[in-house]
Scaffold this motif. Structure first.
Motif, mmCIF file in Angstrom:
data_model
loop_
_atom_site.group_PDB
_atom_site.id
_atom_site.type_symbol
_atom_site.label_atom_id
_atom_site.label_comp_id
_atom_site.label_asym_id
_atom_site.label_seq_id
_atom_site.Cartn_x
_atom_site.Cartn_y
_atom_site.Cartn_z
ATOM 1 N N GLY A 32 -35.333 -81.083 20.343
ATOM 2 C CA GLY A 32 -36.621 -81.318 20.975
ATOM 3 C C GLY A 32 -36.483 -81.805 22.405
ATOM 4 N N GLN A 35 -35.661 -78.874 24.587
ATOM 5 C CA GLN A 35 -36.813 -78.018 24.829
ATOM 6 C C GLN A 35 -37.767 -78.646 25.834
ATOM 7 O OE1 GLN A 35 -37.198 -75.034 23.805
ATOM 8 N NE2 GLN A 35 -39.298 -74.633 24.451
ATOM 9 N N SER A 36 -38.004 -79.956 25.716
ATOM 10 C CA SER A 36 -38.944 -80.611 26.614
ATOM 11 C C SER A 36 -38.436 -80.614 28.045
ATOM 12 C CB SER A 36 -39.211 -82.048 26.147
ATOM 13 O OG SER A 36 -38.040 -82.833 26.257
ATOM 14 N N SER A 39 -39.067 -76.920 29.286
ATOM 15 C CA SER A 39 -40.373 -76.293 29.133
ATOM 16 C C SER A 39 -41.114 -76.171 30.454
ATOM 17 C CB SER A 39 -41.220 -77.081 28.125
ATOM 18 O OG SER A 39 -41.425 -78.401 28.592
ATOM 19 N N ASN A 89 -38.951 -72.071 13.569
ATOM 20 C CA ASN A 89 -38.421 -73.019 14.534
ATOM 21 C C ASN A 89 -38.442 -72.437 15.938
ATOM 22 O OD1 ASN A 89 -36.438 -74.974 15.782
ATOM 23 N ND2 ASN A 89 -35.165 -73.127 15.712
ATOM 24 N N ARG A 90 -38.796 -73.304 16.896
ATOM 25 C CA ARG A 90 -38.685 -72.935 18.305
ATOM 26 C C ARG A 90 -37.911 -74.002 19.083
ATOM 27 N NH1 ARG A 90 -42.821 -69.639 20.014
ATOM 28 N NH2 ARG A 90 -41.456 -69.245 21.809
ATOM 29 N N HIS A 91 -37.702 -75.182 18.488
ATOM 30 C CA HIS A 91 -37.204 -76.334 19.235
ATOM 31 C C HIS A 91 -35.930 -76.962 18.676
ATOM 32 C CE1 HIS A 91 -41.111 -75.961 21.025
ATOM 33 N NE2 HIS A 91 -41.718 -76.313 19.915
ATOM 34 N N TYR A 92 -35.407 -76.454 17.579
ATOM 35 C CA TYR A 92 -34.274 -77.105 16.931
ATOM 36 C C TYR A 92 -33.088 -76.158 16.814
ATOM 37 C CZ TYR A 92 -37.844 -80.519 15.762
ATOM 38 O OH TYR A 92 -38.850 -81.432 15.838
ATOM 39 N N GLU A 165 -35.662 -69.777 26.173
ATOM 40 C CA GLU A 165 -35.453 -69.497 24.753
ATOM 41 C C GLU A 165 -34.993 -68.051 24.594
ATOM 42 O OE1 GLU A 165 -37.729 -69.614 20.403
ATOM 43 O OE2 GLU A 165 -38.891 -69.859 22.246
ATOM 44 N N HIS A 176 -30.712 -70.628 23.383
ATOM 45 C CA HIS A 176 -31.263 -70.778 24.729
ATOM 46 C C HIS A 176 -30.272 -70.306 25.786
ATOM 47 C CE1 HIS A 176 -33.961 -73.492 22.536
ATOM 48 N NE2 HIS A 176 -34.811 -73.288 23.515
#
Length: 202
Positions: A32, A35-36, A39, A89-92, A165, A176
Motif C-alpha cells: 500500500g 502504491q500511494s 499514485s 488486488n491492485r495494491h499488494y 502498475e 509494477h
C-alpha cells in the motif's frame, strides 16, 4: 510564537522502492505504501513499453480476470496467494523474496525461461535476454521480486498503466514498473507469472 518550517523533499524512485520493500518484509503482501507513493506520479513510459488504461482492470467474472488462476502452478507457487494477488488486488504483492522460497532456483538455470500468465497461460516474459541467468537472479534478489527489462517483455499481452502498475491484457495484476538508470524495470510477482502454457504459447 515560534514557527518551525519543515522542508519536504521528493522521494526518488529508488528511495520509494526501498521504503516499499522494507514495508513488505515486515508485513507480507502489503504494498500500500508503494502504491500511494506512485499514485500521484502518473506518466507515459517510452517505447517499447506499451501503455494501457484502467479499463483493463474493470470487474470481470473473477475479480479483475475472467477466471481463477490455474490449479497446478509452476515452481510450487501457492494457489490461494496467486489467486488473491492476480485477481483481487491492485495494491499488494507476495512478500519480498518469496520467489526464492519456491523451487524456481532449483529448477531453472542457464537458459531462457518463459513466464506465463497464471490465469490464462499466455506468454508474458522471457528471461534472461541480453544478460546472464546469474545477472537476472542477482537483480531480482536485490529488489525482492523477479525483475524484467523491456526486451524480456511480451508486449502482445503486457501493459503498463500510468501509475506504473503492470498488468496483462486479460486483467491479471502482475506488479509494477520501477525504472532505474538502465531503463524500465518490471518488478513482477512470481505467483502471477507461474502459469503453464496454453496451446500455441510454447
Amino acid at each position: 510564537m515560534k514557527l518551525t518550517t519543515l522542508l519536504l523533499l521528493p522521494l526518488s524512485t529508488s528511495t520509494a522502492f526501498t521504503l516499499a520493500s522494507a514495508r513488505s518484509r515486515s508485513a507480507p503482501l502489503r504494498m500500500g505504501l508503494f502504491q500511494s507513493l506512485f499514485s500521484s506520479m502518473s506518466k507515459s513510459y517510452p517505447p517499447p513499453c506499451v501503455m494501457g488504461d484502467e479499463s483493463l482492470m474493470s470487474p470481470k467474472a473473477h475479480g479483475t480476470s475472467p477466471s481463477p488462476v490455474q490449479k497446478d502452478l509452476r515452481w510450487n507457487c501457492d494457489f490461494s496467494t496467486a489467486d488473491r494477488i492476480c485477481n483481487f488486488n491492485r495494491h499488494y504483492a507476495e512478500h519480498a523474496g518469496y520467489w526464492t522460497s519456491t523451487s524456481f532456483l532449483n529448477e531453472e538455470g542457464d537458459k531462457e525461461i518463459n513466464f506465463y500468465d497464471s490465469n490464462t497461460g499466455k506468454l508474458l516474459f522471457t528471461a534472461p535476454k541480453g544478460r546472464t541467468f546469474e545477472q537476472f537472479v542477482a537483480e531480482s534478489k536485490s529488489h525482492g521480486w523477479p525483475s524484467f527489462r523491456d526486451e524480456e517483455t511480451n508486449w502482445d499481452y503486457v501493459r503498463v498503466l500510468p501509475d506504473g502498475e503492470t498488468v496483462s491484457v486479460d486483467g491479471t495484476h502482475l506488479g509494477h514498473n520501477l525504472p532505474d538508470g538502465k531503463g524500465n524495470r518490471y518488478c513482477i510477482n512470481l505467483v502471477c507469472v507461474a502459469g503453464k502454457p496454453v496451446d500455441g504459447e510454447l
